[in-house]
Design an enzyme around this catalytic site. Structure first.
Site, PDB file in Angstrom:
ATOM      1  N   CYS A 296       0.433   3.435  -5.112  1.00  0.00           N
ATOM      2  CA  CYS A 296       1.550   2.497  -5.128  1.00  0.00           C
ATOM      3  C   CYS A 296       1.246   1.322  -6.069  1.00  0.00           C
ATOM      4  O   CYS A 296       0.556   1.501  -7.072  1.00  0.00           O
ATOM      5  CB  CYS A 296       1.874   2.036  -3.712  1.00  0.00           C
ATOM      6  SG  CYS A 296       3.543   1.305  -3.583  1.00  0.00           S
TER       7      CYS A 296
ATOM      8  N   ASP B  95       0.993  -3.314   3.809  1.00  0.00           N
ATOM      9  CA  ASP B  95       2.252  -3.949   4.190  1.00  0.00           C
ATOM     10  C   ASP B  95       2.029  -4.783   5.449  1.00  0.00           C
ATOM     11  O   ASP B  95       2.410  -5.937   5.511  1.00  0.00           O
ATOM     12  CB  ASP B  95       3.314  -2.885   4.442  1.00  0.00           C
ATOM     13  CG  ASP B  95       4.660  -3.517   4.673  1.00  0.00           C
ATOM     14  OD1 ASP B  95       5.288  -3.929   3.675  1.00  0.00           O
ATOM     15  OD2 ASP B  95       5.064  -3.647   5.846  1.00  0.00           O
TER      16      ASP B  95
END
Lengths: 305, 305, 305, 305, 305, 305
Positions: free
Chosen positions: A128, A197
Site C-alpha cells: 500500500c 490504520d
C-alpha cells in the site's frame, strides 16, 4: 464572540472535508479545543466544563468513525485539570498544543527511528502507501544506505503505484509486483515495513487488505515485519472489547457487477494482523512491542471503561 | 508414404498452435508415435529404432518447455519393448493408445475423486482457473451437495473472472475477491482446491503465482489444501535435480512501464508450493500424498539418470 | 584354489583397515562375492548356496556396524537367482558388478543432480565434510555459477577445516565460522547442503552432530535443506524398528577430563534430523522426498522382516 | 456340496457376530474364498469366475463398513490369476492362506518392531486400547527395558481402564489420567504409541476420538508419535477420494439426554490425525512414513479406480 | 578541591580497565556523580547543571559502547530534580545510591527469583558463563533441589569451561558438551537458563553467539527458556531504533588465518534471540515477559527521543 | 469494642467456609480492613500500623493459598498512605471500598467487553464453568447475536454439565461433548472463551486441566482464544519467581483405586496455558495482551521483591 464559535467553524471544515487526512483532522480537533479555552471568558468551573463538553460533542459528531479525531479529544480531556477556571484553561491549551506538536513531529520521528532499523545494502518490502513507512525508507536512503524496495500494486486501488512513483522520484531502486507475488519475492527481502490504520489494545494491527498476508509470509521466512504507526492510531475503543469494524467498499472497485451476473463480489478494505507476526511497532514514542498497545492507549488517551 | 509423414504433420500443428493446451499436446504427441508405428513398413529393429528416435526429436523440438509433450513421449518409450519389429510396433501402439485414453479419462476421474473430498454445506476456495479443480467442484454440486465457492481474481490476467463465470453458469453461489483478501476470507473456508502446472519429484507443486500464498494461509488455519493434477504434470526432469524454471512474462500485464519511469516491474507467472502445505494431490490414479511424486514419475515415465 | 580364498583375503583387508571408507568397504564386499562366484567350481546348487552363505558370514564379521558393508551384501543376495549353478553364478557376478558400478557413479551423479539445485549467485551453507555435498558445490562452481560457501568448523573434530581448505583450493569463496554461529548467518543463506551417515526407513537422516540444528535453523528461515546420500546409506535395519545407535566417542576429543574433575563430558558423534526439516534427499537414483526412504530400501536391498 | 456352501456358512457367522473383531473377520473372509476354490469342481474358467464373484457379493454384504473384510477379499482377488481353472484355484488358495498367515503374524511383528523403538528407561503414553500398541509396550517390557506407561481413561467408553489393567497385570508401572491431562503429562513422555482404526491413502490416521489431540501435543513437545497398524487397516476406498466416515454413536454414552433438556449431545467416535504429526507407522511390513500409505494399499490390495 | 576531581579519577580507572565488568562500571559511574554532588560547593543552579553535564561527558567518553555506563548515568539524570542547588544535590546523591544499591542486590535477587523457577529433580541447560544464571542454579542447589546441569563449551572462548568448573565446585552434577550437541540433549532438559548482554526495547535479547540457537531448540521441544538480566542491561538506545551492533572479534579466536589461505573467517560474538522464544526475563524487579522491555527502560532510565 | 473484633469475625467466617468463592473472599478481606479502620480509635500512627498489620496476619492465615484474599489485602495496603491517623484511616477505607466496588463490577464489565468480541452468527467453545466467560456469552446472546456454544463435559468433575444447563436455561443452543473431542469440533468454532484461576506475571494462565489443550487446538486452527479474568486473579507471587503450584486432588474423582490394583492414578486440577496461545485477556480494566500481566500486578497490588 461565544467561546464555541471557532469550534463550530473547525467542525464545519472537518465535516465538509475541507480538513481531511487522519493527522490533519486530529490536529484540527485539538486546535478547536484550544480555541475554546482561549475564548472562554466565564468565571465558573461548571460553566467551563459544560462548554468544553459541548465542544466535544460538536467535534465528535463530524466524523464518528475517525480514530484520530476521537483520540485528539481524549488526549486533551485526559490532561484537563484544575480547581479553577484558570488552571483548567491552561491545562487544555497546554495539552492541545502538545498534541499538535507531537503529531507534527510524529512522522519525522518515526522516519528517523525506522531508518535505523533498515540495514545497509538491504531490500525492503512494503504494501500500500504509508507515509510513515515511506518516511523511514527515504530517510535511510538519504543517510546513504544502499537500499532497494519491492512494492505490491495493492489491488483494488493500486496505491502501490503511488508508492513506487514516490520512491523512484527519490532515486531509490524500486520493483513493482502483483500482490500475490509477495511470497515469491520474500526470500530476497531483509525487512518489511508497512503502515497502520488502527492498532487494537491487544496489539493487532488493522491495515490495508493484504497486510496480514505479508506478515504471515515474512514470519515464515524469518524476515522482520515492522509497523510504523503514530500513537493516535491506537484505538481506545478496543480496550472495552470493540472490534475494529472492517469496512467493505464499493464492489465496482474490484469488478463491474454487470459483467458478472450470478456472482457476488466482496471488497473488504482492511485486514487484521495478529501481534505474533509483528516484530515491532515504531511510534513517535519509540520502538515498542505490539503487545504494549494497551499501555500506550492508557498513557496517551486514558481508558474509560 | 514415409513412416514419418504423419509425425511431421502433427508436429507442424503443435508448432503452429493449431494444437494447444497441455492435454491436447500430450495426446497429439502420443498419437504421432502411434502413427509412426502403424506406418512403419521396414523389417529391421534397428531401422524401427532409428525412425522412432527421429520422430521423438521432431516432436520434442516443437515446444521445448511443454512438460506434457515430453511426458507423452517418455510414457510411450518406457513401454516400447520387443526383440522384433512386430513386438516393438505393437508395444508402441498399445502404449500410445493407453496414454491417450488415460489422459481423456484423467479430468473426469479427478473430478470424481475430488468431489468426494468436498463435504456437504461447505465453502471451497480456489485460485486461478483449473479445469481439474473446477471439475471436482462442479461434480460435487451436481451430486446435490450444497456448496459455495470463493475465487480470487488472479492478477495480472484475471483468470478468476473465467472461473466465477463458469461456476455461476452452473448455478453455484460464488464470490469474487481480490487476491490479497485470501487470508481475510480463509477463516470461512472448509477446503481449498487448486490445479497444478508442474509437480516436482520431491512433491513441490508449481502453479499460478499466488498458489503458495493460499497454501500458507490454508495451513495457518487448518484448512485442507488439495491440488488436482493429472499425472502427466509430474516432471521427470526434476528427478535429476532440474529446477522448474519460473517464467516471467511481459511486464505490461502488470503495469505500463511508460507510466513508471525509474520503476522496475516484474511478472513471474508461477510460484512453488512446498509439499508440507499440501494435504493431498488428486491424480487420475487416486488420492496421494505429494511426497509420492517420485514414485508416480518412475512408474509412469521412467527415470533416466 | 578354494572358492573362498579371495573372499578371506578381502575380509582380512577390511578388518585390518587396509580397505576403509564407507564406499570402498561396500565395493570390496561386492567384489568378494563376485570372486566367490567366479572361483566356485562345484556342480550343485546346495553347495553354491552353502559357500555364498559362508562368504557372507566371513564378510559381515569384519565390521559389524558398517551400513555399507551389509547393504552391498544384501544388494547381491537380493538379486541372486536361478535353479542351477550357472544361473546363480551369473546373477551374483552381475549384481556385484552392478553394485560396484552404481557406487562408483553415485558420487558423480549426486554431484550433478545437486549442482542443478544450487542457484546462480547464491550462498550455500554446509556442515562437517561430505564428499557428496562438496561434489555438488564444486560441480556448480565449475558450471560457472557464482557461489559462496559458509562452513562450520564442526567441533570436536574440526572437519570443517578440511571442507574450507578443499573449497578454497577450487577457488570458491568460503567463510569459516564456529558451529554456534549457524543461525546468525542463516539469513544470508540460499540453500543448505549436507551429507548423511545413515538414512532411516521413516526418512530421518543420521549425520554429524549439529546437522539437525542446522536443519532446524534452515526450516525457521525458509531455506531449502538438502541432504546428499548414496542409496547404500539407507538402512534396512530401521525397517524392522531398529534405532540407529548414536555412537559416543572418546570424551578427550571435547576436553581433557583431568582438567575437569567432577565434570562429566559427553561426546555423541551424530544426531537425527527429522524428515520434516529435509526438503529433498539427492541420491544417485534421483532427487526424492525423505519420506520415500522405505521404498528405496525395499527396491535396493530388500526387506527381511 | 455346492462350492458356495461353506462361503455362506462363514458369511452367516460374520453377520450374526459369531465371528467378530477386525482381524478375525478378515481372516474368515479369506478362508471362505479358499473354501470356495477348494470346493469348486467345474471345468470352465467362466464358471469359476462367476462363482467367486458371487462369493464376494455374499461376503461383502455381511458387514458393509468393515475395512478388513473388504481388504481380505481385495487381497485375494488381486492375486487371482491364470488361464485355466487349476491355476485360478491354486492362486486363490495361495493368496487366501497368505492373507491369513500375514494377518496372524502381523500383531506379533508389529510388537517386535515397535518394541525396538521404545528406549530403555522411558515413559510411553498411549490412548484407548490398541492390541498392536500394547504388544509393542509389553514386548519392550519383556526384553527387560525399564519402562513406564501413562494411559488416558478414554471417555466415553473408558477403554483406558482395560489398558491400565492389562499393563498392571504384566507388572508394568502405569498411571491412569483423564483425557484432558495429556498435555500436562506430555513433558515427561519419551514416546507416544497408539493404534489405528483406518489409514487413509494420504497418510491420515483415523482412530479413537482424542488421538489427533495427543498427536498435536506430542508434536508440540518434540515427542515421537508412533502409530501401530496392520496393513489391512489401510483403506483402498480413500484412494478414490472417499472420506472415512466418522461414526457418531449413542449420545447416552456421554450423558443422559433426559437430564439435559435443551442441550444437544454429540458423540463422534473417531478423529483424523494428519500425517505431519505422525513420525512413523509400524506395520507388519516394517516401519514406514505415513506418507507411503498409498504405496501399501496399491501393493497389498490393488487400486481400482 | 574542584567538584570534578573525583569524577576524573574514577573516569581514569574505567578507561584504564582498573575498573571493569558491566556491573562495576555502572556503579562507578553512579558513584562519580554522587561524588560530584557531594563535592559541589557553588550556589547557583546553572553552575551545578553545567558541572554535572561536564561530569557526564567525562564519564561517557571512557567506554562509549558500555550499556551499563550509560544506563547508570541515565538513571541518575532521570531522577535529578529541584529548583535549588540543595534539592538537586540531594536528588543526585539519592539516585546514585539507589542505583548502586539496586545493582548490588540485583544478582542476589535474580538468583532468588530464578531458583524458584527451577523444579526439583530437574535438568537445566545453560550456555556461556552468566553469573546471574549460575546464581539461580546454585541457589536452587543450595535449597536442596536435586538438579543437574548440561553446559555447552561455548566456542570460540570456551567460557563453558569456567561454568562447569564453577558448578562442579558447588557439587552440582554437570555435563560438558560441544555447542552443536545442544539439540541432541534438549529432549532431556527441563529448563534453559542463560544470561544477557543487552535487552532491546522490543524484547529481543542480545547474548553470546549460540544463544538464539539454544532458544530455538528449547522452543521446538516445549522447554521453558529463561533469561536472567539485570535491568541495567536494557538498552534505551534501541527505543529510538538503534540496532545493537553485533561485535566481531579477532578471527584468530576461531582459527589461525595463516593456515587457511583463501578462506575468510568470521567471528561474531553475539546473536539476537527474538522475544517469541523467551518465556520470561528474570530481572531484579521481578519475572517479566520480554515484551515489557520498553516499560522497564522507560521507568528506569527514561526515554529521550 | 476493639478495632480487631470485626476483623476476627470475618476471618472466622472465611475459615469456616461460611464465606467462600474467590470474589466473596476477596471482598470480605477488604471489608475487614475497612472495619478495622472505622473501628480504630487510637491517636498514634504507630498504633494504627501495628493493628492493621495484625489484621493482615489474621486474615492471611485463614486460607493461605487463596490468591484473591492476598490480592485484596495487597490492594488496600498499596493505597494506604498518610502521615497521621486520619489520613491513614481514610485511605484504607477508600481503598477497601474501591476494591469491593471494582470486584462487584468486574464480572459485569468483563461480560460487557467480552460480548463485544463475539461476532454475530458464531460458535463459541468453552471449557469447565467460568462465570466470567458465561457472562460474556450470555450478554452477547441478550444483545440479540445469534450464537451457539460447544462445551466440554470437563472430567473428572463434569463442571461442563453445569455450563450447558445454564446456557440452555438462557435459550442458547448448546452442544455437550467429551473433552477429547475438542479438536474434532474446533474447525467449526469462531472463538474460544474460558476463565482463569490464576494469571502469572509472564502471562501464563493457570486454569482447569484441559484449558491449555484447548488453547493449543485453537491456535492450530487460527481460532481466537480469549481468557476472561478479573484482575484479582493476577498473582503477585509469580513476580518473584514463585511457580503456581498445580494442586492434585483425590484420585477417586478419576477412578476407584480399589478396582485398579497396581495402577497409579493422578488427578492434577489445573494446567498452564502459555501466553503465546492467548489472543487476549479480558479484565474489568479492559482487553489486554497476556504479556501485560506484570503491569497489571504492579499497578493493582504492587510488587514487593
Amino acid at each position: 464572540m461565544s467561546s464555541l464559535d471557532r469550534v463550530k467553524e473547525i467542525a464545519e471544515k472537518i465535516k465538509s472535508m475541507e480538513i481531511r487526512g487522519a493527522a490533519n483532522i486530529g490536529r484540527a480537533a485539538a486546535r478547536a479545543l484550544m480555541y475554546y479555552a482561549e475564548d472562554f471568558d466565564g468565571n465558573f468551573v461548571e460553566e467551563f466544563m459544560d462548554g468544553v463538553t459541548e465542544a466535544r460533542k460538536i467535534l465528535e459528531s463530524t466524523r464518528p468513525s475517525a480514530v484520530t479525531l476521537f483520540n485528539a479529544i481524549r488526549y486533551v480531556f485526559k490532561r484537563m485539570e484544575g480547581r479553577d477556571v484558570n488552571s483548567l484553561r491552561d491545562s487544555v491549551i497546554k495539552a492541545a498544543k502538545q498534541f499538535i506538536e507531537n503529531s507534527e513531529k510524529a512522522i519525522e520521528r518515526i522516519g528517523r527511528f525506522g531508518a535505523e532499523r533498515i540495514p545497509p545494502n538491504s531490500t525492503v518490502m512494503t504494501h500500500c502507501n504509508s507515509s510513515a513507512a515511506l518516511g523511514a525508507i527515504i530517510t535511510a536512503h538519504l543517510q546513504g544506505k544502499d537500499i532497494e524496495v519491492i512494492a505490491t500494486e495493492t489491488r483494488p486501488w493500486y496505491q502501490g503505484h503511488i508508492t513506487v512513483k514516490r520512491l523512484a522520484e527519490e532515486g531509490i531502486p524500486v520493483t513493482l509486483i502483483v500482490d500475490s507475488a509477495m511470497r515469491y519475492f520474500m526470500k530476497d527481502v531483509d525487512i518489511v515495513m508497512v503502515g497502520a490504520d488502527t492498532v487494537a489494545s491487544n496489539g493487532a494491527v488493522i491495515n490495508k487488505i493484504g497486510t496480514s498476508l505479508m506478515a504471515l509470509c515474512a514470519h515464515e521466512a524469518r524476515v522482520p515485519f515492522i509497523v510504523c504507526a503514530e500513537t493516535y492510531k491506537f484505538s481506545p475503543e478496543t480496550v472495552i472489547g470493540k472490534l475494529v469494524k472492517i469496512e467493505e467498499r464499493d464492489v465496482r472497485e474490484v469488478a463491474d457487477p454487470k459483467e458478472f451476473s450470478g456472482v457476488k463480489i466482496r471488497n473488504p478494505v482492511f485486514d487484521a494482523t495478529p501481534p505474533e507476526y509483528i516484530d515491532a511497532i515504531i511510534t513517535e514514542k519509540g520502538v515498542i512491542s505490539p503487545y504494549l498497545a494497551y499501555e500506550i492507549i492508557k498513557e496517551e488517551f486514558g481508558v474509560s471503561l
